[in-house]
Scaffold this motif. Sequence first.
Motif, mmCIF file in Angstrom:
data_model
loop_
_atom_site.group_PDB
_atom_site.id
_atom_site.type_symbol
_atom_site.label_atom_id
_atom_site.label_comp_id
_atom_site.label_asym_id
_atom_site.label_seq_id
_atom_site.Cartn_x
_atom_site.Cartn_y
_atom_site.Cartn_z
ATOM 1 N N HIS A 26 0.828 -1.212 0.000
ATOM 2 C CA HIS A 26 0.000 0.000 0.000
ATOM 3 C C HIS A 26 0.863 1.263 0.000
ATOM 4 O O HIS A 26 0.483 2.281 -0.566
ATOM 5 C CB HIS A 26 -1.005 -0.012 1.163
ATOM 6 C CG HIS A 26 -0.394 0.194 2.506
ATOM 7 N ND1 HIS A 26 0.225 -0.823 3.208
ATOM 8 C CD2 HIS A 26 -0.308 1.302 3.285
ATOM 9 C CE1 HIS A 26 0.668 -0.349 4.365
ATOM 10 N NE2 HIS A 26 0.364 0.928 4.435
ATOM 11 N N THR A 29 2.098 1.909 -3.705
ATOM 12 C CA THR A 29 1.140 2.588 -4.588
ATOM 13 C C THR A 29 1.080 4.080 -4.288
ATOM 14 O O THR A 29 1.020 4.892 -5.214
ATOM 15 C CB THR A 29 -0.258 1.954 -4.482
ATOM 16 O OG1 THR A 29 -0.670 1.940 -3.117
ATOM 17 C CG2 THR A 29 -0.274 0.543 -5.023
ATOM 18 N N GLU A 32 4.443 5.549 -5.587
ATOM 19 C CA GLU A 32 4.444 5.641 -7.048
ATOM 20 C C GLU A 32 3.552 6.779 -7.522
ATOM 21 O O GLU A 32 3.935 7.530 -8.426
ATOM 22 C CB GLU A 32 4.004 4.320 -7.668
ATOM 23 C CG GLU A 32 5.057 3.246 -7.574
ATOM 24 C CD GLU A 32 4.622 1.911 -8.136
ATOM 25 O OE1 GLU A 32 3.668 1.871 -8.949
ATOM 26 O OE2 GLU A 32 5.237 0.893 -7.776
#
Length: 144
Positions: A26, A29, A32
């Motif tokens: 998590h 993400t 990113e």
Amino acid sequence: MIKFFLMVNKQGQTRLSRYYEHVEIHKRTMLEAEVIKNCLSRSKDQCSFIEYKDFKLVYRQYAALFVVVGINETENEMAVYELIHNFVEVLDKYFSRVSELDIMFNLDRVHVILDEMVLNGCIVETNRNRILAPLFVLDKVAEN
């Protein structure tokens, strides 16, 4: 030391990601998304090095793809910038004019190339012929 290596398209979709330090899924993400937003929002006239949180981002755009590398404070930005260029040149040599589709449909080959170049976050090989040698062997085995 290299912390992560990303390839992202202009829409912000990650096409390749390799982490050299443990990051929970998590958090990856979120990381990113923030990294992509920072790199995509910059103009072509701005520097390709960004100080971000406790590390630096080095990125380079090739057509519709961005290659983004996260490094620690001690890593040489220009060396990583050249690593990105060498990586894309190796991809070009193997796929003869690499495209986003080549990366999507041959992700295993792209990971082999990256793994030949970077080991545990350290650059270990830059010679194109030595990087591609294992792939050419795999291709010959697959033909037979």
